[in-house]
Structure formats: structure tokens, C-alpha cells
Scaffold this active site. Structure first.
Site, PDB file in Angstrom:
ATOM      1  N   ARG A  80     -86.583 -12.046  31.958  1.00 56.20           N
ATOM      2  CA  ARG A  80     -85.520 -12.543  31.085  1.00 56.20           C
ATOM      3  C   ARG A  80     -85.232 -13.995  31.444  1.00 56.20           C
ATOM      4  NH1 ARG A  80     -80.053  -9.540  33.550  1.00 56.20           N
ATOM      5  NH2 ARG A  80     -80.332 -10.287  35.668  1.00 56.20           N
ATOM      6  N   ASN A 118     -75.808 -15.295  28.933  1.00 58.96           N
ATOM      7  CA  ASN A 118     -75.444 -14.456  30.077  1.00 58.96           C
ATOM      8  C   ASN A 118     -75.808 -15.183  31.354  1.00 58.96           C
ATOM      9  OD1 ASN A 118     -74.443 -11.725  30.894  1.00 58.96           O
ATOM     10  ND2 ASN A 118     -76.348 -11.775  32.073  1.00 58.96           N
ATOM     11  N   GLU A 119     -74.870 -15.283  32.243  1.00 59.63           N
ATOM     12  CA  GLU A 119     -75.124 -15.899  33.555  1.00 59.63           C
ATOM     13  C   GLU A 119     -76.045 -17.101  33.430  1.00 59.63           C
ATOM     14  OE1 GLU A 119     -76.366 -12.889  36.373  1.00 59.63           O
ATOM     15  OE2 GLU A 119     -74.292 -12.297  36.700  1.00 59.63           O
ATOM     16  N   CYS A 129     -90.482 -29.568  32.405  1.00 57.95           N
ATOM     17  CA  CYS A 129     -91.556 -29.788  31.421  1.00 57.95           C
ATOM     18  C   CYS A 129     -91.422 -31.164  30.759  1.00 57.95           C
ATOM     19  CB  CYS A 129     -91.543 -28.675  30.367  1.00 57.95           C
ATOM     20  SG  CYS A 129     -90.189 -28.826  29.174  1.00 57.95           S
ATOM     21  N   GLU A 275     -68.274  -8.534  35.478  1.00 56.62           N
ATOM     22  CA  GLU A 275     -69.245  -7.583  36.008  1.00 56.62           C
ATOM     23  C   GLU A 275     -68.990  -7.345  37.483  1.00 56.62           C
ATOM     24  OE1 GLU A 275     -73.371  -8.515  35.577  1.00 56.62           O
ATOM     25  OE2 GLU A 275     -73.142  -9.190  33.521  1.00 56.62           O
ATOM     26  N   TRP A 283     -80.914  -5.109  43.620  1.00 54.40           N
ATOM     27  CA  TRP A 283     -81.682  -6.354  43.813  1.00 54.40           C
ATOM     28  C   TRP A 283     -81.658  -6.901  45.228  1.00 54.40           C
ATOM     29  CZ3 TRP A 283     -77.645  -9.554  44.998  1.00 54.40           C
ATOM     30  CH2 TRP A 283     -76.414  -9.330  44.348  1.00 54.40           C
ATOM     31  N   GLU A 323     -83.793  -2.406  35.897  1.00 56.44           N
ATOM     32  CA  GLU A 323     -82.506  -2.156  36.549  1.00 56.44           C
ATOM     33  C   GLU A 323     -82.111  -0.683  36.554  1.00 56.44           C
ATOM     34  OE1 GLU A 323     -80.306  -6.355  36.468  1.00 56.44           O
ATOM     35  OE2 GLU A 323     -80.072  -5.255  34.601  1.00 56.44           O
ATOM     36  N   HIS A 326     -80.028   0.466  39.441  1.00 59.21           N
ATOM     37  CA  HIS A 326     -78.707  -0.151  39.614  1.00 59.21           C
ATOM     38  C   HIS A 326     -77.679   0.897  39.203  1.00 59.21           C
ATOM     39  CE1 HIS A 326     -75.349  -2.923  39.061  1.00 59.21           C
ATOM     40  NE2 HIS A 326     -76.092  -3.939  39.469  1.00 59.21           N
TER      41      HIS A 326
HETATM   42  C1  GLA Z   1     -76.108  -9.769  36.602  1.00 57.20           C
HETATM   43  C2  GLA Z   1     -76.479  -9.671  35.134  1.00 57.20           C
HETATM   44  C3  GLA Z   1     -76.642  -8.255  34.668  1.00 57.20           C
HETATM   45  C4  GLA Z   1     -77.346  -7.431  35.707  1.00 57.20           C
HETATM   46  C5  GLA Z   1     -76.602  -7.499  36.999  1.00 57.20           C
HETATM   47  C6  GLA Z   1     -77.213  -6.640  38.083  1.00 57.20           C
HETATM   48  O1  GLA Z   1     -74.769  -9.819  36.805  1.00 57.20           O
HETATM   49  O2  GLA Z   1     -75.559 -10.315  34.296  1.00 57.20           O
HETATM   50  O3  GLA Z   1     -77.358  -8.280  33.467  1.00 57.20           O
HETATM   51  O4  GLA Z   1     -78.637  -7.920  35.868  1.00 57.20           O
HETATM   52  O5  GLA Z   1     -76.612  -8.822  37.453  1.00 57.20           O
HETATM   53  O6  GLA Z   1     -76.448  -6.665  39.250  1.00 57.20           O
END
Ligand code: GLA
Length: 638
Positions: A80, A118-119, A129, A275, A283, A323, A326
Site C-alpha cells: 500500500r 491514511n497515515e 524520481c 486508531e 508488525w 494484517e 492484528h
Molecule cells: C496503521 C494503519 C492501519 C493499520 C494499523 C496496524 O495505523 O493506519 O491501516 O495498518 O496501522 O497497526
């Protein structure tokens, strides 16, 4: 979800390949069903724009959007976040997707908030590049205007790097040895901005289609690549992902520190714990389970430190994909036998009783300075010591005051410091003229400052500030630093305080010559024996302490206690070790969060009467007993 008290769900974060299975063909049916179900169940949605993982059709058709590393290697799709932040193709594709999602769901009754990307930067914080190189040059042109000014800022006469045209300028790709440090610093600034432009591309669409719906993107605590001060300004609400390691005995302090950062970058407004894991993650090398009550304790800690929402990654544990190991609120096995599920359900029930806390704030009297540019510059290679790391040094200052239950904000060096009485400055290596002047005037106006070694060394181009270290703070601190004596990993230096106490310093020592400051501690061995290690100086109406090493935690605590007493700062409450106490207030009401981080029961002294919101019990002044990892949220006053 109703059983667990869920009232907000993030939906569709990694769903691009389902929402747009082929270019321009959008399929919302499956997500409509999910959102309709949520709405019927009285649950709101934080609808994601879904742009964090480009679908295979996009990278197949446009492999040029894949990110390139400093050594020229290209990352492949298959995980991703495989996109170049500067790619116009990626940005245009995200814009089309966000327009479709926003228009489709603008009127959906479940929509409460937008979740952009996201993040950002999590796996790919920068790209080297050719497209990024072009964007970097454009960024540099607008910063410097001319190649000559760029040459000055980058000090390109060193090692024959002088540029004669913009076309010659590159990102700091893999080189035989250190690339130009000012170039690296600018590339970090640029890379944070490039991702911010991706976020902005999406946010602008959302602000146009649904101006009334708040927008967030989830942060990651002390995430070095992104300047969250800048990012938070573009969010309606700050949100954070927090994954402290249950195996780390400093995890509680670290999570507190990240929560305080979130409150601070959001300028004191409530934020959302977006989160956290219900139990294990997947991980780390070894993914230790959360002890019973730990998830609850850390959830309340976030609320204590300003969060108005507590969420999880993830709802249902997946059967496939990276995941699947998780933890989730709903585990692989039957919920009846899952203690994770039971804890999630009871937390949901409890949080509903905290309605009165919503919107409450905490006013800290003390702040720690954190500046991303200085962090980046501090950790560039080719320094007196590569062992001076920004977050370690922040923790060295934060941790003793956290243990003393002194609430700390984070603040920018050039921000308004006037409402603080105490300001801590761990390793502000790079400082602008304006920020230096701001810090000096904070002290002169009566503030108390504690500054550590290797601060005020470089300007914003990462050029040394000449005239003696630490040039902008010499008269403030009443001293000169003659030279640095960094310490090896296994070396410590003795410290002797003026009251006879002994301590140890690590990481760093330096030769200090006094010019008006008084000595609070000296180095008691090494070649610096007898030289000043900790000093204090009156400047204007205030006081500036200087710490020329990284003292052991006990000595650090002693120094910070002196600074607190100079500044007139008191703990929120005098409680046994391992008990964390934070107060939030709103509309004349105050709420005292009392958190037991120990795995044994503790009797905690409470000075005012109140009601524990969690169980409705009346609290009388005196001792309240908190079980292992237990918490109380006391509405103060009857
Ligand atoms: C991050 C991501 C999630 C997931 C978690 C796993 O916070 O935003 O999509 O991958 O880590 O801990």
C-alpha cells in the site's frame, strides 16, 4: 457494534480498487449498504477518501506513479501507499475518486466526518524520481528566486557543488558520501509539503462539496517526516494513531507525550484517538498482548489528555491479507469467549457516561519546544554525535515532569509563549532569528527556561551561527560553550551538584565558560572536571537554566524541580508513583482523570469531593482505591 457502544466508524480507507474497479467506473453499491446499515443502527461514519492505496489498474497503466528511492530503485505495487507524492497522475486520479466519493455521499445521513488518505508518509515519506526532482526545483525556485541565492543557502562552494542553472539541481539522491546537508534539509521541507499538497488536493474537493463536514487525516504521534504543526492547521479536527508497545515499560509515558503533542498541534482543541489496537498488533518482532485493563487504561489516558473520541483499528479481524494477525474488536474466534471483546464492550458502555467531558480543555503552564525543521537538521549525519536524537531528548525532559504530573504542552519556538511560565528547550539545534528573539523575550518578560546542549547552533539554512556557541543565547544563558565533548555509547561523565548530590551525564558533555551564569553542577571527572555542567542565569525578569549534558533521570528530575519552583509550577496532584493525574475543564466544570499505571492496587489521595463518572460513586476527600490499571474520572464539586 451497538453492543460495543460504537457510534462512529471509519469506512473504506483502503477501498479504491472496490470503489473504482476500473478507471472511471465507480461502484458504490456495496458501501451504500454498509453506510445504510450503520445509519439504521444509529451509527455515524468517518468516510474515507480511499486514496492511500492506488489500485492495480492505475499502477499498471501508469507505472511512473510508483515511488523511487534515493538509490534509484523503484518500489513495486503489491502493498500500500505506493505512490510518488508529486505525481500529477496520482493527484489527478485521487481528485477524480474524491469528487466521486464526496458527491455520492454528500447527503448520506451517516456522514459525520471525512478521513483523507491514511497515515500520510507512513511507508513512503518521500520520492526521488524525476517528477519529484522537477517539483523539488519548482519548490526551490519559489523559496530562493535565483540560483545564486540557492548557492548561498546550500553553501555550494564546499566540495565544488556550485550550480549554474536550475536544471542541474537534484533531490539528494544516493551519493558517495553525505549529500549537501542544506539540500537534505530543504528536501525534507519539500517532501512534507509535497504530501501536504496531496492532502490539500483532496481537502479542497471535500470543502467545496460538503463545507459543513469536518475533515481529518490520521497522524502518527512523533512522526519525523511530516511537520504536523503545518498539517494540523489544515484539519478541522486532529486525529492520531497510537500503538504503544505493551512490552515497553515506558510506553505509558510515550503515549502521554504523543497525546500532548496532538492536543498542542490542534491548539488545545479536543482531538480523536483514531486508531489503537484492541489487543496485539502484527508488525513488531514479537507482538505482546495487552494485559487485562491496559487497552482501557490507555484509552482513558488519551481522553485525559484531550481526546473526545476513542476508536480502534480494526472492527473485524480479517481472514486474509497482511494484517490478519492484528487484533480486532471482533476476533477470529467466537466473541463470547474473547476477553478483548468483553473489554471493548465495557469500554464502549463506560465512555457513554463521559458525555459531560466533551469539549473540555487543559491549560498547561509549561511547554516543551518542538520544531520539525530543527529535528530534521539535528539528525542529519556528520555531526559531533549521531547519538543525539530529538525524541530521546524530548523524552528526557518530558518524562520527569510526567512522573510529577506537571502537564506539558508542546510549542513552536516562534509561537506565542506568553501564557507559559516554564519553557523547556531540548536540543533546538536549528533556530531562526525570529524564534531566537522570541525565546529570549519570553525569559526577559519573566519566564523560566531550561535549555539543553547543542541548541542555537545553526540557522535555517543549517549554517553555523558564528560568534561563539550558542550564539543567539549566549547572553541569555550568561555563558559561552567553547567546544563539544560528545560521549560514546558506554561512556558517562560524573556530575556534582552544588548541594553535594552526585549524578551522571551521558551522550554529551562540553566545555562551558561562565559569563555571568551561576553554577548548579559541575563535571566531576573526565577532561572537563570542575567545569560547569548545569547553570542558572537571571536575564531580565526571568531565569534561564542551561544543561550541558544529558543527566541521569534522577538528576534531570532535580533540575526540572528547581525550574518548576522558580516558575511557580505545581503538580496537578501529589500522588504515589505510577499514578497519572490530568484535569480537563469546560464551562466552569472540571474533571480529574486518575489513572493507575501499576499492576497493583494503589490508594490515591484526593483533595476535593466529587463524583466518579464511570460508576456514579460519590468521592470524598481522602483516599480512593484504584485496582491494577484502573481509572477514575472525577467530576469535581458536588
Ligand atoms: C496503521 C494503519 C492501519 C493499520 C494499523 C496496524 O495505523 O493506519 O491501516 O495498518 O496501522 O497497526
Amino acid at each position: 457494534m451497538r453492543e460495543a457502544g460504537v457510534n462512529l466508524v471509519s469506512v473504506g480507507i483502503f477501498s479504491w480498487s472496490r470503489l473504482e474497479p476500473t478507471q472511471g467506473n465507480f461502484e458504490f453499491g456495496w458501501m451504500d449498504r454498509v453506510l445504510d446499515l450503520l445509519h439504521e443502527g444509529g451509527i455515524q461514519a468517518d468516510i474515507a477518501t480511499g486514496t492511500a492505496s492506488p489500485p492495480p489498474w492505475l499502477t499498471h497503466r501508469h507505472p511512473e506513479i510508483l515511488p523511487v528511492l534515493a538509490d534509484g530503485g523503484r518500489l513495486w505495487p503489491g502493498a500500500r501507499q505506493h505512490y510518488c507524492p508529486s505525481s500529477p497522475v496520482y493527484r489527478a486520479a485521487t481528485k477524480r475518486l474524491v469528487e466521486a466519493v464526496a458527491e455520492h455521499y454528500a447527503k448520506h445521513p451517516a456522514l459525520a466526518m471525512w478521513h483523507v488518505g491514511n497515515e500520510y508518509g507512513c511507508h513512503v515519506p518521500a520520492c526521488w524520481c524525476d517528477v519529484s526532482a522537477e517539483a523539488f526545483r519548482a519548490w526551490l525556485r519559489s523559496r530562493y528566486g535565483s540560483v545564486d541565492r540557492l548557492n548561498d543557502a546550500w553553501g555550494t562552494d564546499f566540495w565544488s557543488q556550485r550550480y549554474s542553472s536550475w536544471e542541474e539541481v537534484l533531490p539528494p539522491r544516493r551519493t558517495p558520501t553525505w549529500p549537501n546537508p542544506s539540500q537534505q534539509l530543504d528536501f525534507m521541507r519539500f517532501s512534507s509539503d509535497a504530501l501536504l499538497e496531496c492532502y490539500e488536493t483532496e481537502r479542497e474537493v471535500l470543502a467545496r462539496v460538503t463545507p459543513e463536514v469536518p475533515v481529518t487525516t490520521n497522524f502518527m504521534g512523533f512522526f519525523k517526516p511530516l511537520d504536523y504543526w503545518k498539517w494540523a492547521e489544515r484539519e478541522d479536527i486532529v486525529s492520531n494513531d497510537s500503538y504503544p508497545d505493551p512490552a515497553d515499560d515506558r510506553a505509558g509515558m510515550r503515549a502521554a507525550m504523543a497525546s500532548d503533542l496532538m492536543r498542542s498541534v490542534g491548539r488545545g482543541k479536543p482531538w480523536i484517538l483514531m486508531e489503537q489496537s484492541p489487543n496485539r498488533v502484527n508488525w513488531r518482532d514479537v507482538n505482546v498482548a495487552k494485559a487485562p485493563g491496559l487497552m482501557r487504561l490507555w484509552s482513558y489516558q488519551a481522553v485525559a489528555r484531550g481526546a473526545d473520541g476513542v476508536m480502534f483499528f480494526q472492527w473485524r479481524q480479517s481472514r486474509a491479507g497482511a494484517e490478519k494477525h492484528h487484533s480486532a474488536m471482533v476476533p477470529h474466534g467466537p466473541v463470547e469467549s474473547s476477553s478483548t471483546w468483553r473489554q471493548v464492550v465495557s469500554l464502549g458502555r463506560e465512555l457513554a457516561s463521559l458525555e459531560a467531558v466533551r469539549g473540555a480543555r487543559s491549560d498547561a503552564d509549561a511547554a516543551v519546544i518542538l520544531d520539525w525543521e530543527s529535528w530534521w537538521a539535528l539528525e542529519l549525519p556528520s555531526k559531533p554525535s549521531n547519538r543525539v536524537r530529538q525524541v530521546d531528548q524530548l523524552e528526557a525532559y518530558y518524562s520527569p515532569l510526567h512522573e510529577r504530573n506537571v502537564l506539558l504542552d508542546f510549542a513552536q519556538p516562534d509561537g506565542d509563549l506568553s501564557h507559559y511560565r516554564l519553557v523547556l528547550v531540548p536540543n533546538l539545534y536549528l533556530v531562526s532569528d525570529a524564534a531566537a528573539a522570541n525565546i529570549v523575550s519570553f525569559v526577559e518578560a519573566g519566564g523560566t527556561l531550561v535549555m539543553s546542549f547543542f541548541s542555537g547552533i545553526a540557522d535555517t539554512s543549517e549554517h553555523i551561527r558564528l560568534g561563539g556557541y550558542p550564539q543567539p543565547f549566549r547572553s541569555l544563558l550568561g555563558l559561552d560553550v567553547i567546544d563539544f565533548h560528545p560521549l560514546g555509547a558506554l561512556t558517562e561523565v560524573g556530575l556534582e551538584l552544588v548541594d553535594g548530590k552526585l549524578g551522571r551525564g551521558r551522550t554529551w558533555s562540553e566545555e562551558v565558560r561562565l559569563k555571568g551564569a551561576e553554577v548548579l553542577a559541575t563535571f566531576s571527572d573526565s577532561e572537563l572536571k570542575g567545569g560547569p555542567a548545569v547553570t542558572r542565569h537571571r536575564a531580565g525578569a526571568g531565569t534561564a537554566f542551561y544543561v550541558a549534558t544529558q543527566p541521569d533521570p534522577k538528576t534531570m528530575d532535580h533540575i526540572l524541580a528547581m525550574a518548576c519552583s522558580t516558575a511557580g509550577i505545581k503538580s496537578t496532584a501529589e500522588v504515589p508513583r505510577g499514578i497519572e493525574v490530568v484535569r480537563r475543564s469546560v464551562r466552569g466544570k472540571s474533571f480529574l482523570f486518575v489513572l493507575n499505571h501499576r499492576d497493583t492496587a494503589v490508594d490515591v489521595p484526593i483533595s476535593d469531593a466529587g463524583v466518579n463518572l464511570i460508576d456514579g460513586a460519590q468521592v470524598h476527600p481522602g483516599l480512593i482505591r484504584l485496582g491494577p490499571r484502573d481509572v477514575a474520572v472525577i467530576r469535581e464539586g458536588w
